[in-house]
Design a protein around this motif. Structure first.
Motif, PDB file in Angstrom:
ATOM      1  N   LEU A  28       0.713   7.234   6.719  1.00 21.46           N
ATOM      2  CA  LEU A  28       0.547   7.089   8.523  1.00 21.46           C
ATOM      3  C   LEU A  28       1.098   7.931   9.607  1.00 21.46           C
ATOM      4  O   LEU A  28       0.988   8.199  10.771  1.00 21.46           O
ATOM      5  CB  LEU A  28       0.396   5.501   8.765  1.00 21.46           C
ATOM      6  N   TYR A  40       8.706   6.261  10.239  1.00 20.21           N
ATOM      7  CA  TYR A  40       9.056   6.366  11.498  1.00 20.21           C
ATOM      8  C   TYR A  40       8.143   6.858  12.801  1.00 20.21           C
ATOM      9  O   TYR A  40       7.536   7.704  12.735  1.00 20.21           O
ATOM     10  CB  TYR A  40      10.257   6.733  11.986  1.00 20.21           C
ATOM     11  N   SER A  92      10.768  -1.999   1.791  1.00 18.91           N
ATOM     12  CA  SER A  92       9.893  -2.656   2.281  1.00 18.91           C
ATOM     13  C   SER A  92       9.601  -2.959   3.870  1.00 18.91           C
ATOM     14  O   SER A  92      11.263  -3.935   4.400  1.00 18.91           O
ATOM     15  CB  SER A  92       9.731  -3.345   1.305  1.00 18.91           C
ATOM     16  N   ASN A  93       8.321  -4.303   4.323  1.00 20.49           N
ATOM     17  CA  ASN A  93       9.078  -5.274   5.402  1.00 20.49           C
ATOM     18  C   ASN A  93       9.516  -6.714   4.920  1.00 20.49           C
ATOM     19  O   ASN A  93      10.171  -6.489   6.273  1.00 20.49           O
ATOM     20  CB  ASN A  93       6.853  -5.507   5.391  1.00 20.49           C
ATOM     21  N   THR A 117       0.939  -0.955  -0.120  1.00 21.26           N
ATOM     22  CA  THR A 117       0.223  -0.029   0.286  1.00 21.26           C
ATOM     23  C   THR A 117       1.120   1.030  -0.013  1.00 21.26           C
ATOM     24  O   THR A 117       0.260   2.182  -0.792  1.00 21.26           O
ATOM     25  CB  THR A 117      -0.540   0.175   1.788  1.00 21.26           C
ATOM     26  N   LYS A 118       1.986   1.614   0.694  1.00 25.88           N
ATOM     27  CA  LYS A 118       3.239   2.448   0.516  1.00 25.88           C
ATOM     28  C   LYS A 118       2.183   3.778   1.599  1.00 25.88           C
ATOM     29  O   LYS A 118       2.537   4.527   1.622  1.00 25.88           O
ATOM     30  CB  LYS A 118       3.550   2.804  -0.438  1.00 25.88           C
ATOM     31  N   PHE A 119       0.988   2.882   2.675  1.00 27.46           N
ATOM     32  CA  PHE A 119       0.610   4.547   3.311  1.00 27.46           C
ATOM     33  C   PHE A 119       1.309   4.678   4.534  1.00 27.46           C
ATOM     34  O   PHE A 119       1.052   5.319   5.298  1.00 27.46           O
ATOM     35  CB  PHE A 119      -0.725   2.622   3.753  1.00 27.46           C
ATOM     36  N   SER A 120       2.111   4.312   5.127  1.00 27.39           N
ATOM     37  CA  SER A 120       2.861   3.854   5.918  1.00 27.39           C
ATOM     38  C   SER A 120       3.362   5.553   6.374  1.00 27.39           C
ATOM     39  O   SER A 120       2.781   6.014   7.619  1.00 27.39           O
ATOM     40  CB  SER A 120       4.455   2.474   6.503  1.00 27.39           C
ATOM     41  N   SER A 170       5.592   1.414  15.996  1.00 27.10           N
ATOM     42  CA  SER A 170       5.736   0.012  15.732  1.00 27.10           C
ATOM     43  C   SER A 170       7.703  -0.285  14.756  1.00 27.10           C
ATOM     44  O   SER A 170       7.515  -1.368  14.445  1.00 27.10           O
ATOM     45  CB  SER A 170       5.561   0.689  13.399  1.00 27.10           C
ATOM     46  N   PHE A 222      17.591   3.027  11.507  1.00 23.34           N
ATOM     47  CA  PHE A 222      16.139   2.619  11.389  1.00 23.34           C
ATOM     48  C   PHE A 222      15.174   4.537  11.302  1.00 23.34           C
ATOM     49  O   PHE A 222      14.395   4.645  10.841  1.00 23.34           O
ATOM     50  CB  PHE A 222      14.668   1.428  11.647  1.00 23.34           C
ATOM     51  N   ARG A 230       0.018  -3.148  13.324  1.00 23.54           N
ATOM     52  CA  ARG A 230       0.134  -1.643  13.703  1.00 23.54           C
ATOM     53  C   ARG A 230      -0.456  -1.204  14.463  1.00 23.54           C
ATOM     54  O   ARG A 230      -0.049  -1.067  15.748  1.00 23.54           O
ATOM     55  CB  ARG A 230      -0.450  -0.855  12.400  1.00 23.54           C
TER      56      ARG A 230
HETATM   57  C1  LIG Z   1      12.653  -3.850  11.950  1.00 25.20           C
HETATM   58  C2  LIG Z   1      11.451  -3.198  11.520  1.00 25.20           C
HETATM   59  C3  LIG Z   1      11.272  -1.608  11.631  1.00 25.20           C
HETATM   60  C4  LIG Z   1      10.112  -1.352  10.835  1.00 25.20           C
HETATM   61  N1  LIG Z   1       9.623  -0.062  11.930  1.00 25.20           N
HETATM   62  C5  LIG Z   1       8.134   0.857  11.192  1.00 25.20           C
HETATM   63  C6  LIG Z   1       8.077   2.149  11.758  1.00 25.20           C
HETATM   64  O1  LIG Z   1       8.733   2.848  12.123  1.00 25.20           O
HETATM   65  N2  LIG Z   1       6.937   2.148  11.207  1.00 25.20           N
HETATM   66  C7  LIG Z   1       6.279   2.012  10.203  1.00 25.20           C
HETATM   67  O2  LIG Z   1       4.764   2.443  10.130  1.00 25.20           O
HETATM   68  N3  LIG Z   1       5.966   0.646  10.002  1.00 25.20           N
HETATM   69  C8  LIG Z   1       7.272  -0.131  10.608  1.00 25.20           C
HETATM   70  N4  LIG Z   1       7.489  -1.211  10.350  1.00 25.20           N
HETATM   71  C9  LIG Z   1       6.807  -1.976   9.965  1.00 25.20           C
HETATM   72  C10 LIG Z   1       6.842  -2.854   7.844  1.00 25.20           C
HETATM   73  O3  LIG Z   1       7.508  -2.838   7.409  1.00 25.20           O
HETATM   74  C11 LIG Z   1       6.012  -1.313   7.683  1.00 25.20           C
HETATM   75  O4  LIG Z   1       4.998  -1.029   7.990  1.00 25.20           O
HETATM   76  C12 LIG Z   1       5.237  -1.810   5.916  1.00 25.20           C
HETATM   77  O5  LIG Z   1       7.269  -1.908   5.416  1.00 25.20           O
HETATM   78  C13 LIG Z   1       4.854  -0.056   5.415  1.00 25.20           C
HETATM   79  O6  LIG Z   1       4.872  -0.514   4.015  1.00 25.20           O
HETATM   80  P1  LIG Z   1       3.455  -0.632   3.695  1.00 25.20           P
HETATM   81  O7  LIG Z   1       3.066   1.172   4.302  1.00 25.20           O
HETATM   82  O8  LIG Z   1       3.564  -0.682   2.033  1.00 25.20           O
HETATM   83  O9  LIG Z   1       2.987  -1.401   4.290  1.00 25.20           O
HETATM   84  P2  LIG Z   1       1.683  -2.763   3.805  1.00 25.20           P
HETATM   85  O10 LIG Z   1       2.253  -4.226   3.010  1.00 25.20           O
HETATM   86  O11 LIG Z   1       1.096  -2.073   3.022  1.00 25.20           O
HETATM   87  O12 LIG Z   1       0.924  -2.909   4.467  1.00 25.20           O
HETATM   88  C14 LIG Z   1      -0.366  -1.832   5.156  1.00 25.20           C
HETATM   89  C15 LIG Z   1       0.270  -0.973   6.700  1.00 25.20           C
HETATM   90  O13 LIG Z   1      -0.479  -1.743   7.989  1.00 25.20           O
HETATM   91  C16 LIG Z   1       0.773  -1.586   8.996  1.00 25.20           C
HETATM   92  N5  LIG Z   1       1.938  -2.582   9.152  1.00 25.20           N
HETATM   93  C17 LIG Z   1       2.328  -3.442   8.196  1.00 25.20           C
HETATM   94  N6  LIG Z   1       2.823  -4.407   8.539  1.00 25.20           N
HETATM   95  C18 LIG Z   1       3.626  -4.519   9.612  1.00 25.20           C
HETATM   96  C19 LIG Z   1       4.174  -4.439  10.786  1.00 25.20           C
HETATM   97  N7  LIG Z   1       5.056  -5.275  10.724  1.00 25.20           N
HETATM   98  N8  LIG Z   1       4.309  -3.348  12.227  1.00 25.20           N
HETATM   99  C20 LIG Z   1       3.597  -2.532  12.011  1.00 25.20           C
HETATM  100  N9  LIG Z   1       2.163  -1.965  11.125  1.00 25.20           N
HETATM  101  C21 LIG Z   1       2.481  -2.831  10.117  1.00 25.20           C
HETATM  102  C22 LIG Z   1       1.425  -0.115   8.577  1.00 25.20           C
HETATM  103  O14 LIG Z   1       0.426   0.898   9.054  1.00 25.20           O
HETATM  104  C23 LIG Z   1       1.294  -1.120   6.660  1.00 25.20           C
HETATM  105  O15 LIG Z   1       1.201   0.507   6.403  1.00 25.20           O
HETATM  106  C24 LIG Z   1       8.746  -2.006  10.821  1.00 25.20           C
HETATM  107  C25 LIG Z   1       8.865  -3.219  10.483  1.00 25.20           C
HETATM  108  C26 LIG Z   1      10.221  -3.794  10.375  1.00 25.20           C
HETATM  109  C27 LIG Z   1      10.625  -5.489  10.232  1.00 25.20           C
END
Ligand SMILES: Cc1cc2nc3c(=O)[nH]c(=O)nc-3n(C[C@H](O)[C@H](O)[C@H](O)COP(=O)(O)OP(=O)(O)OC[C@H]3O[C@@H](n4cnc5c(N)ncnc54)[C@H](O)[C@@H]3O)c2cc1C
Length: 406
Positions: A228, A359, A326-327, A222-225, A363, A352, A265
């Motif tokens: 968020l 950040y 990415s995650n 999604t890249k919403f993070s 999370s 990180f 999250r």
């Molecule tokens: C070591 C480590 C550090 C991380 N630090 C952060 C951080 O500082 N901020 C952050 O937002 N996320 C963090 N994450 C969680 C996750 O990696 C990211 O949220 C995610 O990669 C963001 O990309 P996306 O929005 O495309 O995720 P998507 O896969 O599209 O997921 C949707 C949403 O779900 C939530 N989410 C997904 N996986 C996790 C998870 N493991 N923990 C908490 N929320 C999750 C996020 O809000 C994300 O935007 C971390 C994960 C790891 C392993």
């Protein structure tokens, strides 16, 4: 004067703080002023002298604030920024009422306590989480030590959110085809455009669960993070938009999985709340005896992406260059620091913290603690085999080639 203290609040829609500020202004005729305090973090250093914020993260927050300031101008609400502490600014300005959002992590809660001691008239709301503490099934005092029971209990409650915000209008826009993971702008308008495009496109939300473990490009997740984290996008809004899409599709596990990830999250937000300062300790909140030490040279090689492990090096260079990872990559980068280099996990978490556009204290630190075996993982050791991970998730080597220039 009514002051809206901006914390992670770069949005006007689905924001109870903004609604309350406007209502108070309408009742009293007072002006509303918004303020964001950097609290010295732009120049602060954390563990091992690591800057608390990289220039990229500072720029991301600044751009989001500028976008918000443009929106607020239409309401004749000025947005002030102060490099110093919020306490100094409030002491100098003494508003009639102060409106702000609640935070979960230790330092931010400490700051709230200090603000409370100023004796101002205060209205505070939960804007950064899906739930409020009283909605957590079983109560915060009995938060499950692992994720799965939390997830099932929240799912049983079938939460729906009445958002007081316009519904997301789905309009099939082409996805952004970029090799960069995060080629997007800061601020609420860009966040809503992304939400809209990602939910509408068949290669987006409708195939999220199948594609979410990708490494390359902007469309596999999604890249919403980052929005968020800055508060440009509300988790309740995403949740509700997913539910609406699932309804429209007659059910979809692919879309539902976005909500499962949002529950990770959410879970970590409340873990951070209950753990307090212990979330940031080497032994974690489970008091696990420390195993790892520190080696400055190995740590620097990890930061520079010169460890010799191609997947890790590519991931670290992507992180330094873009502020995103990415995650899947994050899990490998963290596991490598902890289990292969044998370093104290808190140094990785601090790096990180500095680099990530998204950040978020809860999370970031709870995920690191989880991988270091001092957090909420039911398994004692979670070590990733980076060679196998590269073969599984970067079979054609395109991710490594992009960042290592091979
Ligand atoms: C070591 C480590 C550090 C991380 N630090 C952060 C951080 O500082 N901020 C952050 O937002 N996320 C963090 N994450 C969680 C996750 O990696 C990211 O949220 C995610 O990669 C963001 O990309 P996306 O929005 O495309 O995720 P998507 O896969 O599209 O997921 C949707 C949403 O779900 C939530 N989410 C997904 N996986 C996790 C998870 N493991 N923990 C908490 N929320 C999750 C996020 O809000 C994300 O935007 C971390 C994960 C790891 C392993």
């Amino acid at each position: 004067m009514i002051v809206w203290w901006l914390r992670n609040d770069q949005r006007l829609s689905d924001n109870p703080c903004w609604e309350a500020a406007r209502e108070l202004a309408a009742e009293s005729g007072a002006e509303v002023h918004a303020v964001f305090a950097w609290n010295g973090l732009e120049r602060a250093q954390g563990l091992g002298g690591i800057p608390r914020m990289s220039p990229q993260r500072i720029a991301w927050i600044r751009e989001g604030l500028e976008a918000l300031a443009r929106e607020l101008r239409q309401w004749k609400v000025p947005l002030h920024q102060t490099e110093g502490s919020i306490l100094d600014w409030l002491n100098a300005n003494r508003p009639e009422t102060l409106v702000y959002s609640r935070a979960v992590a230790y330092d931010e809660r400490k700051q709230e306590a200090e603000v409370a001691a100023l004796g101002l008239n205060v209205r505070r709301f939960w804007t950064h989480t899906l739930l409020t503490p009283d909605q957590i099934p079983g109560g915060l005092d009995r938060l499950s030590p692992t994720f799965t029971p939390f997830r099932h209990r929240v799912e049983r409650e079938a939460f729906q959110f009445d958002l007081n915000a316009p519904a997301v209008e789905l309009d099939v826009t082409s996805p952004t085809s970029s090799l960069q993971a995060f080629p997007f702008d800061a601020g609420e308008a860009a966040a809503l455009a992304r939400l809209n495009a990602y939910l509408a496109h068949p290669d987006g939300a409708a195939s999220y669960k199948s594609r979410r473990n990708g490494l390359l490009g902007s469309e596999f997740s999604t890249k919403f993070s980052p929005w968020l984290a800055s508060g440009a996008l509300s988790p309740r809004r995403i949740w509700q938009a997913c539910l609406d899409l699932e309804d429209a599709l007659g059910g979809s596990l692919e879309v539902e999985w976005i909500r499962v990830e949002l529950l990770w999250r959410e879970y970590f937000q409340w873990v951070a709340y209950t753990a307090g300062a212990s979330l940031f300790r080497k032994r974690g909140f489970r008091e696990v005896p420390p195993r790892n030490g520190f080696n400055a040279k190995a740590f620097q090689r990890w930061i520079d992406g010169t460890t010799g492990d191609a997947l890790v090096d590519a991931g670290m260079r992507e992180l330094a260059e873009t502020g995103f990872s990415s995650n899947r990559a994050r899990q490998n980068l963290a596991s490598y620091l902890i289990h292969d280099l044998g370093l104290d996990w808190r140094y990785g978490a601090s790096y990180f913290e500095s680099q990530l556009l998204d950040y978020d204290p809860a999370s970031n630190w709870a995920n690191w603690a989880y991988l270091a075996g001092v957090g909420n993982d039911p398994r004692p050791v979670r070590r990733f085999n980076t060679a196998k991970q590269a073969a599984d998730y970067d079979a054609d080597g395109a991710f490594r080639a992009l960042w290592l220039g091979a």
